[in-house]
Every structure is written in C-alpha cells, then in structure tokens.
Design an enzyme around this catalytic site. Structure first.
Site, PDB file in Angstrom:
ATOM      1  N   GLY A  42       8.327  10.166  11.465  1.00  0.00           N
ATOM      2  CA  GLY A  42       7.596  10.617  10.277  1.00  0.00           C
ATOM      3  C   GLY A  42       6.117  10.802  10.577  1.00  0.00           C
ATOM      4  O   GLY A  42       5.253  10.425   9.790  1.00  0.00           O
ATOM      5  N   SER A  51       4.595  13.638  10.752  1.00  0.00           N
ATOM      6  CA  SER A  51       4.101  14.930  10.251  1.00  0.00           C
ATOM      7  C   SER A  51       3.079  14.807   9.132  1.00  0.00           C
ATOM      8  O   SER A  51       2.309  15.734   8.898  1.00  0.00           O
ATOM      9  CB  SER A  51       5.290  15.783   9.784  1.00  0.00           C
ATOM     10  OG  SER A  51       6.169  15.028   8.984  1.00  0.00           O
ATOM     11  N   ARG A  52       3.087  13.678   8.437  1.00  0.00           N
ATOM     12  CA  ARG A  52       2.217  13.574   7.245  1.00  0.00           C
ATOM     13  C   ARG A  52       1.723  12.150   7.069  1.00  0.00           C
ATOM     14  O   ARG A  52       2.226  11.226   7.702  1.00  0.00           O
ATOM     15  CB  ARG A  52       3.016  13.937   5.987  1.00  0.00           C
ATOM     16  CG  ARG A  52       3.458  15.348   5.941  1.00  0.00           C
ATOM     17  CD  ARG A  52       4.116  15.653   4.627  1.00  0.00           C
ATOM     18  NE  ARG A  52       5.540  15.353   4.611  1.00  0.00           N
ATOM     19  CZ  ARG A  52       6.147  14.652   3.658  1.00  0.00           C
ATOM     20  NH1 ARG A  52       5.457  14.169   2.652  1.00  0.00           N
ATOM     21  NH2 ARG A  52       7.449  14.441   3.699  1.00  0.00           N
ATOM     22  N   VAL A  57      16.041  10.268  11.125  1.00  0.00           N
ATOM     23  CA  VAL A  57      16.194   8.858  11.537  1.00  0.00           C
ATOM     24  C   VAL A  57      17.440   8.220  10.918  1.00  0.00           C
ATOM     25  O   VAL A  57      17.935   7.212  11.425  1.00  0.00           O
ATOM     26  CB  VAL A  57      14.949   7.992  11.204  1.00  0.00           C
ATOM     27  CG1 VAL A  57      13.728   8.453  11.965  1.00  0.00           C
ATOM     28  CG2 VAL A  57      14.695   7.913   9.708  1.00  0.00           C
ATOM     29  N   ASN A 104       7.911   4.611  11.276  1.00  0.00           N
ATOM     30  CA  ASN A 104       7.098   4.864  10.081  1.00  0.00           C
ATOM     31  C   ASN A 104       7.830   5.695   9.031  1.00  0.00           C
ATOM     32  O   ASN A 104       7.516   5.596   7.839  1.00  0.00           O
ATOM     33  CB  ASN A 104       5.800   5.579  10.518  1.00  0.00           C
ATOM     34  CG  ASN A 104       5.109   6.259   9.362  1.00  0.00           C
ATOM     35  OD1 ASN A 104       4.383   5.629   8.598  1.00  0.00           O
ATOM     36  ND2 ASN A 104       5.332   7.564   9.191  1.00  0.00           N
ATOM     37  N   SER A 125       6.238  -2.727   3.812  1.00  0.00           N
ATOM     38  CA  SER A 125       5.491  -2.448   2.578  1.00  0.00           C
ATOM     39  C   SER A 125       5.224  -3.741   1.832  1.00  0.00           C
ATOM     40  O   SER A 125       6.012  -4.695   1.902  1.00  0.00           O
ATOM     41  CB  SER A 125       6.309  -1.526   1.672  1.00  0.00           C
ATOM     42  OG  SER A 125       5.745  -1.487   0.377  1.00  0.00           O
ATOM     43  N   TYR A 127      14.240   0.296  -2.134  1.00  0.00           N
ATOM     44  CA  TYR A 127      13.064   0.344  -1.244  1.00  0.00           C
ATOM     45  C   TYR A 127      12.625  -1.066  -0.849  1.00  0.00           C
ATOM     46  O   TYR A 127      12.364  -1.353   0.325  1.00  0.00           O
ATOM     47  CB  TYR A 127      11.959   1.088  -1.987  1.00  0.00           C
ATOM     48  CG  TYR A 127      10.705   1.365  -1.188  1.00  0.00           C
ATOM     49  CD1 TYR A 127      10.657   2.427  -0.289  1.00  0.00           C
ATOM     50  CD2 TYR A 127       9.566   0.590  -1.362  1.00  0.00           C
ATOM     51  CE1 TYR A 127       9.501   2.712   0.419  1.00  0.00           C
ATOM     52  CE2 TYR A 127       8.405   0.861  -0.658  1.00  0.00           C
ATOM     53  CZ  TYR A 127       8.375   1.925   0.229  1.00  0.00           C
ATOM     54  OH  TYR A 127       7.224   2.195   0.935  1.00  0.00           O
ATOM     55  N   LYS A 132      12.589  -2.624   2.913  1.00  0.00           N
ATOM     56  CA  LYS A 132      11.309  -3.030   3.517  1.00  0.00           C
ATOM     57  C   LYS A 132      11.298  -4.521   3.858  1.00  0.00           C
ATOM     58  O   LYS A 132      10.673  -4.930   4.841  1.00  0.00           O
ATOM     59  CB  LYS A 132      10.146  -2.670   2.593  1.00  0.00           C
ATOM     60  CG  LYS A 132       9.936  -1.170   2.432  1.00  0.00           C
ATOM     61  CD  LYS A 132       9.595  -0.511   3.759  1.00  0.00           C
ATOM     62  CE  LYS A 132       9.263   0.963   3.615  1.00  0.00           C
ATOM     63  NZ  LYS A 132       8.948   1.597   4.908  1.00  0.00           N
ATOM     64  N   ILE A 173      -1.491   3.112  -0.462  1.00  0.00           N
ATOM     65  CA  ILE A 173      -2.267   3.983   0.425  1.00  0.00           C
ATOM     66  C   ILE A 173      -2.187   5.407  -0.130  1.00  0.00           C
ATOM     67  O   ILE A 173      -1.112   5.842  -0.561  1.00  0.00           O
ATOM     68  CB  ILE A 173      -1.670   3.953   1.856  1.00  0.00           C
ATOM     69  CG1 ILE A 173      -1.493   2.508   2.373  1.00  0.00           C
ATOM     70  CG2 ILE A 173      -2.490   4.798   2.815  1.00  0.00           C
ATOM     71  CD1 ILE A 173      -2.742   1.702   2.572  1.00  0.00           C
TER      72      ILE A 173
HETATM   73  P1  NDP Z   1       4.962  10.450   3.174  1.00  0.00           P
HETATM   74  O1  NDP Z   1       5.968  10.680   2.098  1.00  0.00           O
HETATM   75  O2  NDP Z   1       3.589  11.005   3.043  1.00  0.00           O
HETATM   76  O3  NDP Z   1       5.580  10.949   4.589  1.00  0.00           O
HETATM   77  C1  NDP Z   1       6.877  10.575   4.950  1.00  0.00           C
HETATM   78  C2  NDP Z   1       7.119  10.924   6.403  1.00  0.00           C
HETATM   79  O4  NDP Z   1       8.421  10.477   6.774  1.00  0.00           O
HETATM   80  C3  NDP Z   1       7.102  12.426   6.660  1.00  0.00           C
HETATM   81  O5  NDP Z   1       6.529  12.640   7.928  1.00  0.00           O
HETATM   82  C4  NDP Z   1       8.575  12.802   6.658  1.00  0.00           C
HETATM   83  O6  NDP Z   1       8.880  13.943   7.449  1.00  0.00           O
HETATM   84  C5  NDP Z   1       9.156  11.565   7.305  1.00  0.00           C
HETATM   85  N1  NDP Z   1      10.587  11.373   7.008  1.00  0.00           N
HETATM   86  C6  NDP Z   1      11.181  11.173   5.809  1.00  0.00           C
HETATM   87  N2  NDP Z   1      12.506  11.053   5.957  1.00  0.00           N
HETATM   88  C7  NDP Z   1      12.765  11.169   7.281  1.00  0.00           C
HETATM   89  C8  NDP Z   1      13.937  11.149   8.060  1.00  0.00           C
HETATM   90  N3  NDP Z   1      15.148  10.966   7.503  1.00  0.00           N
HETATM   91  N4  NDP Z   1      13.847  11.318   9.417  1.00  0.00           N
HETATM   92  C9  NDP Z   1      12.626  11.514   9.986  1.00  0.00           C
HETATM   93  N5  NDP Z   1      11.467  11.557   9.295  1.00  0.00           N
HETATM   94  C10 NDP Z   1      11.543  11.386   7.963  1.00  0.00           C
HETATM   95  O7  NDP Z   1       4.932   8.859   3.378  1.00  0.00           O
HETATM   96  P2  NDP Z   1       3.714   7.851   3.663  1.00  0.00           P
HETATM   97  O8  NDP Z   1       2.874   8.363   4.758  1.00  0.00           O
HETATM   98  O9  NDP Z   1       3.117   7.470   2.372  1.00  0.00           O
HETATM   99  O10 NDP Z   1       4.547   6.587   4.159  1.00  0.00           O
HETATM  100  C11 NDP Z   1       4.805   6.316   5.539  1.00  0.00           C
HETATM  101  C12 NDP Z   1       5.487   4.963   5.644  1.00  0.00           C
HETATM  102  O11 NDP Z   1       4.647   3.959   5.072  1.00  0.00           O
HETATM  103  C13 NDP Z   1       6.815   4.881   4.885  1.00  0.00           C
HETATM  104  O12 NDP Z   1       7.733   4.100   5.613  1.00  0.00           O
HETATM  105  C14 NDP Z   1       6.440   4.194   3.588  1.00  0.00           C
HETATM  106  O13 NDP Z   1       7.520   3.516   3.030  1.00  0.00           O
HETATM  107  C15 NDP Z   1       5.364   3.238   4.093  1.00  0.00           C
HETATM  108  N6  NDP Z   1       4.461   2.789   3.042  1.00  0.00           N
HETATM  109  C16 NDP Z   1       3.675   3.673   2.351  1.00  0.00           C
HETATM  110  C17 NDP Z   1       2.811   3.220   1.371  1.00  0.00           C
HETATM  111  C18 NDP Z   1       1.910   4.132   0.608  1.00  0.00           C
HETATM  112  O14 NDP Z   1       1.238   3.622  -0.306  1.00  0.00           O
HETATM  113  N7  NDP Z   1       1.832   5.403   0.894  1.00  0.00           N
HETATM  114  C19 NDP Z   1       2.747   1.796   1.032  1.00  0.00           C
HETATM  115  C20 NDP Z   1       3.608   0.960   1.815  1.00  0.00           C
HETATM  116  C21 NDP Z   1       4.426   1.454   2.780  1.00  0.00           C
HETATM  117  P3  NDP Z   1       8.802  15.481   6.846  1.00  0.00           P
HETATM  118  O15 NDP Z   1       7.329  15.804   6.781  1.00  0.00           O
HETATM  119  O16 NDP Z   1       9.512  16.319   7.833  1.00  0.00           O
HETATM  120  O17 NDP Z   1       9.437  15.442   5.497  1.00  0.00           O
END
Ligand code: NDP
Length: 247
Positions: A12, A14-15, A64, A90, A142, A155, A159, A188
């Site tokens: 993950g 990409s973003r 994943v 991630n 998380s 979730y 986690k 975040i």
């Molecule tokens: P985003 O929703 O911004 O990004 C999610 C990322 O995961 C993307 O790169 C997406 O790829 C990838 N992804 C989703 N499903 C799959 C899959 N099946 N296989 C491979 N890649 C996948 O999430 P965040 O950056 O906010 O979160 C990142 C991590 O941090 C997560 O595990 C989240 O649970 C955790 N987290 C986030 C918090 C927050 O406040 N934001 C707080 C606590 C934990 P694609 O771009 O191709 O869709």
C-alpha cells in the site's frame, strides 16, 4: 539514519502513510518496491517522489489479501533484487458499520486484507531475510486495535491481531536477527480519514492532547527508526504515534 542498499517492500505504498514511508525509506538509501492493488498511477507517483528524494524504487502490483499472488510477487522481487531486507505491512482498508448491520463480507474483506495479508507477506519475506541473518518487519497497526471503536469490530480485531502476530514472529525470528515491530498511528490525515465528517474530526481533535491530527510523515519517522541499525535491540514492540490520544 541510512539504510544504504537495503531492499524494502512497502505494501500500500501508493498513497497516504505508505507513500510517506516509501519516500522516507528511499531517501535513507533503500531500493523501495512500492506495492499497490488498483491505483497504478498513484504508485508510479510515489516512485517519482522517491527519485526526487534521491532514492530508487519500482512499482509492484499485488493484492495482499490473495495468498498466492503475494507468494508469486515476492518470488519475482527476490529474483530481480536478489533479496528483501525490509518489509512494511501498511496496506489496509476499512468497511465500517455497527455490528448488527455489518455484513459477513465486510468482516472478511477487512480481516483478509489487514491481518491475513500481514501473515502472507511476512511468510514470503522471511526466507530471504533468514538467509541474510538480518531483517526488519514493521506492521502498521492502529490506535483502534488498543482502544476499540464502535462501528469497527472488523478493523479493531484485525489491528489488535496484528500485534499478537508481530510478537509471535518476533520470537520465532529473533535468533536470525530479524526484528518485528508495530507502529500504531492515531488519526492521521489521509484519504482514509478524509471521509470522516467535520463534526467527528472536531470531536477527535478535542481528545488529542497535542491538539492536531497527525501527518503521514509522523508515522514514517517511527518506521525509519525501527528499520535502522539504531533499533537493532528493539523487537516485539509497538510505537504509538497518536499525539497522546491513547496512553
Ligand atoms: P489509504 O486509504 O490512504 O491507502 C491505503 C493503501 O493501501 C493504498 O496504497 C491502497 O492501494 C493499499 N491497499 C488497500 N488494499 C490493498 C490490497 N488488498 N492489496 C494491496 N494494497 C492495498 O490508507 P492510509 O494511508 O490512511 O492507511 C495506511 C495504513 O495505516 C492502513 O493499514 C491503516 O489501517 C493504517 N492506519 C491509518 C490511520 C489513519 O488515520 N489514516 C490510523 C491508524 C492506522 P491502492 O492505492 O492501489 O488502492
């Protein structure tokens, strides 16, 4: 901190948080494999940012949640890069809903991606790490895995499960100098939290002693520490990055 020449995989990447981690690892001298599931362009943008930061990287598509896809992808990464030194689990999704209304498929999707995905990627990555007698695995958990959250049983379970999984891996691989730790972010600013409405954000803000939502880079900084040689004696632990929201 430098990790010159190390091969890293960020799921993950990409973003959001995964992108910040990828760019940070790239700037530390790692070659970063930036994984994505559907947004190829965003993953390529992450690679471009890594290059701007003086690093190197390449995109790699796999889901994943699909065990077989993960094993094939990691084999091809090792074939191309020669090894894997660092794995950042991630990738994560949410499918929120009160338990009375939550569909079985929402439970399965979150647990398959957020928890089973960690098992599948770690299983694939430890083989080259064992050969090298060096490895770093960091799992992005998380705050919700510790505090619980109404509307997020799937979730929160995934986690929290990640923490037990990480401690067990840490014990299994300590003799090979592979460390396994978690980073547990609070709230975040990313696309995942952008979806929340303003009233919810205001309520959350009031519960954060440091008075602000976190940035993806706050999480990346903790990951950078854990993968560095400075953290060689740290394993089976969780670093909480949450502005004091959970203590
Ligand atoms: P985003 O929703 O911004 O990004 C999610 C990322 O995961 C993307 O790169 C997406 O790829 C990838 N992804 C989703 N499903 C799959 C899959 N099946 N296989 C491979 N890649 C996948 O999430 P965040 O950056 O906010 O979160 C990142 C991590 O941090 C997560 O595990 C989240 O649970 C955790 N987290 C986030 C918090 C927050 O406040 N934001 C707080 C606590 C934990 P694609 O771009 O191709 O869709």
């Amino acid at each position: 901190m430098t990790d010159q020449g190390k091969i890293a995989v960020v799921t993950g990447g990409s973003r959001g948080i995964g992108r910040a981690i990828s760019v940070r690892l790239g700037s530390m001298g790692c070659f970063v494999w930036v994984n994505y599931v559907s947004r190829a362009e965003a993953a390529q943008e992450t690679v471009d940012l890594i290059k701007e930061a003086g690093g190197q990287g390449q995109v790699v598509q796999f889901d994943v949640a699909d065990f077989d896809q993960v094993q094939v992808a990691f084999k091809s990464i090792v074939a191309e890069s020669g090894s894997i030194d660092i794995l950042i689990n991630n990738a994560g999704i949410t499918r929120d809903g009160l338990v009375a209304r939550m569909k079985e498929k929402d439970w399965d999707a979150v647990v398959d991606t957020n928890l089973k995905g960690v098992f599948s990627c770690a299983k694939a990555a430890v083989r080259p790490m064992m050969k090298n007698r060096w490895g770093r695995i960091v799992n992005i958990s998380s705050i919700v895995g510790f505090s619980g959250n109404g509307g997020q049983v799937n979730y929160a379970a995934a986690k929290a499960g990640m923490v037990g999984l990480s401690k067990s891996l840490a014990r299994e691989f300590a003799s090979r100098k592979i460390t396994v730790n978690c980073v547990a972010p609070g709230y975040i600013v990313t696309e995942m939290t952008e979806e929340l409405d303003e009233a919810v954000k205001e309520r959350m803000l009031a519960e954060i002693p440091l008075g602000a939502l976190g940035e993806a880079d706050d999480v990346a900084a903790a990951v950078a520490y854990l993968v560095s040689d400075h953290a060689g004696y740290v394993t089976g632990q969780t670093i909480h990055v949450n502005g004091g929201m959970y203590m």
